[in-house]
Design an enzyme around this catalytic site. Structure first.
Site, mmCIF file in Angstrom:
data_model
loop_
_atom_site.group_PDB
_atom_site.id
_atom_site.type_symbol
_atom_site.label_atom_id
_atom_site.label_comp_id
_atom_site.label_asym_id
_atom_site.label_seq_id
_atom_site.Cartn_x
_atom_site.Cartn_y
_atom_site.Cartn_z
ATOM 1 N N GLY A 1 0.827 -1.197 0.000
ATOM 2 C CA GLY A 1 0.000 0.000 0.000
ATOM 3 C C GLY A 1 0.864 1.250 0.000
ATOM 4 O O GLY A 1 2.064 1.203 0.308
ATOM 5 N N CYS A 2 0.241 2.364 -0.355
ATOM 6 C CA CYS A 2 0.998 3.605 -0.466
ATOM 7 C C CYS A 2 1.489 4.102 0.889
ATOM 8 O O CYS A 2 2.684 4.365 1.074
ATOM 9 C CB CYS A 2 0.154 4.671 -1.164
ATOM 10 S SG CYS A 2 -1.480 4.924 -0.458
ATOM 11 N N TYR A 3 0.594 4.181 1.872
ATOM 12 C CA TYR A 3 1.027 4.631 3.205
ATOM 13 C C TYR A 3 2.065 3.672 3.803
ATOM 14 O O TYR A 3 3.084 4.122 4.337
ATOM 15 C CB TYR A 3 -0.169 4.754 4.145
ATOM 16 C CG TYR A 3 -1.079 5.941 3.902
ATOM 17 C CD1 TYR A 3 -0.600 7.246 3.993
ATOM 18 C CD2 TYR A 3 -2.433 5.771 3.616
ATOM 19 C CE1 TYR A 3 -1.449 8.338 3.800
ATOM 20 C CE2 TYR A 3 -3.278 6.845 3.425
ATOM 21 C CZ TYR A 3 -2.782 8.134 3.518
ATOM 22 O OH TYR A 3 -3.627 9.211 3.338
ATOM 23 N N THR B 1 4.252 1.858 2.405
ATOM 24 C CA THR B 1 5.570 2.012 1.774
ATOM 25 C C THR B 1 6.352 3.135 2.442
ATOM 26 O O THR B 1 7.515 2.960 2.840
ATOM 27 C CB THR B 1 5.403 2.287 0.268
ATOM 28 O OG1 THR B 1 4.810 1.132 -0.340
ATOM 29 C CG2 THR B 1 6.739 2.574 -0.394
#
Lengths: 346, 346, 346, 346
Positions: B149-151, B153
């Protein structure tokens, strides 16, 4: 009509003072100073302030302007403000200082963070920190107000009920703040050029911002012991607004209802603090242009952490609006005069 | 030439995959699916992707498209992705899943946070969490990648060296993240309408965001014990970028130099992690359009707290770029292929 | 490998040149000048250009750097550029001048609009206006290119087919342009401070902008008679992009199909001009970061007016990208080298 | 106290009406309708309107609410508005219609542009176009006001003095307008999603926008003959504001002073039109949140073209503010009541 004077009126804070005061039925602005813009009219710098088209900037000649007003708003750079504030105060004028010069009670702390000595320590002892939610009674009797900083306003209002009521562990408070670009002031500076700020986001002055000791002073006052905090400011690509996200471990098992009650009780009579329903979080857009501080609460039961989120308009509750609120209290005007407005949304 | 297929290509993640892959000399995109846009061309939705003017969306008919590609990028909604991923994986295809469906190793945790059961637990056990900075060797041998997921990472890359080297107290980690609006996806939704987001800033899903268990899983893996964290996402009025500010108490006296060394050592060979000079903090604007994660460090010696700030582009290192990085590793392409770009600044 | 040097590399144009050239396989950047930033590295000013971390700004000492490169990109302020361009040109170097100094063929017109005399009129006569869509053959043989201004690029490409084919009344052309803030350059200037530009929009230099004679020169060249135009620039609150809306009465009854055909024929071989389907209008967001000019057409049959709308990225097709395109043509590189990119959307 | 009712209060126009009316000492809002939000409170949709926390949306049941108010603001979609307006008007209520339904005097023109027939042509003949700068006397006596469109307000106020005084050639007027995103209304629509609008700029409805016949009707009225105009709207990435740039050839030699005098004379008594000094151009940021229209003038003597630039806040002078101004005139309140505010800058 109370005659008021603005010393240092060419920045965003000064321009916002003029906007707010234009709605105030009990005062009249008798003058405004600016060294660099002396001789220009207010509308040369701020065309939108056309109600003040006859008002011209003049240099700050303290002796000359002394008789022109009953109350002086000081929006000068720190260091410079010290002297002028002391002068007007000693001559019996009411003074509201929007600079940082009279906020820190301990002149050593001031000197450490601001890198200049405080030369008016007697006057400093007379200053009242202008956060009505803590010091309303003192403000009522004060002649010199140190108007709180923008970040401290959002942080302290978020912490006040929890600290006073010892809900949280005071040794590991994290205050993560995000401010719009008006917080950096009105200046020709590459760091705040449109293309450098737009579509960007960054932290700055991490752990070293000058508002840190101000937050610590007031939180310490509220709980009666020396507290230090983690404070990180960030620069948001918006004009106005500060959102502050505060994290602190709770000290013992406590329920959501108990927390909500503590906050409700603390603020139930406050005209400019709005506690949102539990689980609803504030948006800076909803306080834009207003003197409100909105507060959202979350108890993270997985981590036993209280999360408090506050939103203010940094130019209003974080500066000029709070200064007017303080004036209203000092002068026994209705506290909401000129401040009872609705946010400009969207 | 490796044939690749994109399942779910009408969102920002799919469109970013197409952009990045257009620079990749070793692959060819053989198809792209979208249920709602089936029959339309890619350029009907995204005029800027004119290199793909001949590519049309088709419905996801798994059986039919099976033979059309060697590798499938899955950018479907969670829940939906489970089934299609399992199908392609079982038929021997390489699969990189950009949804959350195969990220959480424990299906009970998945069900708790995503409110749907995981129906493919055998396949789930074969999935490798596609963060090369932790799992590069596993990715090399994997056939199924759960793209992070973006967060997570940004959060995990900020914490990794400190957690692995036990620099910090793991029981009170605070992760305060701020994401651009592409993170909310491409959709007709009042909550992401321009006038609702612009000039605003707010927290959401405080303590309840689905990326929380993903961060916890990997941080726990890095230190070998169960960790829970405070995670708060906020919505930034920008298109792209996540800035994550992490706070954790240090466990013992440690110097700035020691901390910097730990971070340097951890990332010295990483092609997409850039450790900034101590005291310099990242700006999302400097990673816009790139696969880089930039990291800034601060040891607050007053509070004994380590502050780590990371910046990524949520659509690149936080999604499609990392997916391509994983593909490059899986397929033994040079890891930076198609990703070795410079940020679009300003 | 062609050795290239950038004179004046501390602004947005110079930084964009470095970004684009980093993708160019046939050249090497051997140096970059800046008077004010001499001694600093490129990454001190532009952290995102980390591929150039070893490149340092140096003062422009023309004699010394002469041997260091085969081609000089000049991104100096007008007036200053004149001298340095003349020097390198006379010493046999290829020169691409991004300033305005060699764009206007008539030195009297130059002096009138730029308020400085042109001191190198012989060299001026050798300069080729670097708009490949008009002068590709001349560029191929040129040693000195006057790279077009940002506004003229968008305006001329919009007008070219209509003017060449006499579709419009040339005596009342209206050119209404809107530019992102990078067009104002990288500088500490209150007029481009974030809070002054954000949420604002205004016209400036109405009827007096220096790009006016440049547009008129090329439109006049295309039709063989002296044309004057109405040109109004506006400042958009975005980083990049110019949208130009052009209005001109059509001279006789003509159909939509005929107009579309004229535009199609004019641009069918152009690698960087994209004619959109009739009735579709360009968006600066779709060309962001690219060398494309997108063009939309509308024949208003109620008013017999042709409306042409063009979009470019002012830093790419409007400056550094076009300079690289010109270099590619001059040096017989494939014209799209380093420029064949997809817009960063969103 | 005048009782007023808002029919259609869940959009940006309705919410802005509530904001403005909250400052009005002579009225009381007795109700607000919304079909979709019936049962919700105003603060459920708009938390910033906390002064209205007791006001709930109700469905529009015309018969029931008839007795609840003396004046009805109608902010319904066109087509729908026709019926409700007719009902309240026929029952003797004062009506101010913010939709387009009663703006076009010729029902055939209405049907042509709005694709629905006008079913209340008798009532239509009673409607007064609510632009006080043209129709103040008629508004004073009217019972039904057709509140002008946002684009027409900016365009007509820019043209009025020039048209009335025959300064310009009426056959080739170009009106190039740029509007903030609130102009598109409050809705879940991909076209106005944050990431689609932010950092973008585009024209739309070129030559076909429904405000075209409205502008033409009033310009024709002012000069007494049938005029058609070129009108192009564009979408600006800001919340509020319309800037309109108008071009028209002057008919004969005329001096700057003569033009300025014509404009000054036309607007000298207007409380909400501010003519800027010649050569100064308006910025939407300076009228944000206010009912002002600011006008800048330029005579381009090279092209014999008059360029007029106007700025309004589309939600205030372009919609709800003008509606309140009309109400003040109709009801013989001081015309500036609730509207005498200063722009929120920055």
């Amino acid at each position: 009509m109370l005659k008021v004077f603005i010393c240092g009126g060419s920045g965003y804070t000064g321009c916002e003072l003029l906007r707010i005061l234009s709605n105030h039925p009990e005062i009249i602005v008798t003058g405004v100073t600016s060294e660099r813009s002396a001789g220009k009219s207010v509308t040369d710098l701020f065309p939108h302030l056309h109600k003040y088209s006859n008002l011209q900037y003049e240099p700050l000649r303290a002796g000359e302007i002394l008789t022109k007003a009953d109350l002086f708003f000081m929006a000068l750079p720190h260091g410079e403000s010290q002297i002028a504030v002391d002068f007007f105060f000693k001559h019996g004028k009411a003074v509201i200082d929007l600079s940082a010069d009279y906020r820190l009670r301990d002149p050593k702390v001031y000197e450490k963070w601001y890198k200049v000595p405080h030369r008016f320590q007697v006057t400093l002892q007379k200053a009242v920190y202008g956060l009505p939610e803590i010091y309303r009674n003192e403000i009522r009797r004060a002649k010199l107000i140190a108007n709180p900083g923008c970040y401290p306003t959002g942080a302290i209002l978020g912490l006040l009920p929890a600290v006073k009521n010892r809900l949280i562990n005071l040794s590991s408070i994290v205050i993560d703040s995000k401010s719009g670009a008006t917080g950096a002031g009105r200046k020709a500076d590459l760091a705040v050029a449109y293309c450098e700020v737009n579509e960007g986001f960054r932290a700055y002055a991490v752990g070293t911002h000058r508002h840190t000791p101000e937050i610590e002073q007031e939180v310490s006052f509220l709980c009666g012991k020396d507290i230090i905090v983690n404070f990180t400011p960030h620069l948001l690509p918006v004009d106005r607004g500060i959102l502050t996200t505060i994290y602190a471990p709770i000290v013992k098992k406590i329920t959501v209802n108990e927390i909500v009650k503590v906050y409700k009780d603390a603020y139930k009579k406050e005209p400019f603090v709005r506690l949102l329903e539990y689980g609803i979080y504030p948006n800076i857009k909803n306080v834009c242009g207003t003197n409100f501080c909105e507060i959202g609460l979350k108890l993270n039961e997985r981590t036993n952490t209280l999360i408090v989120i506050t939103a203010i308009d940094n130019l209003v509750k974080g500066a000029s609006g709070q200064a007017v609120q303080d004036m209203n209290i000092m002068m026994s005007f209705e506290e909401k005069t000129a401040l009872d407005t609705i946010a400009l949304f969207p």
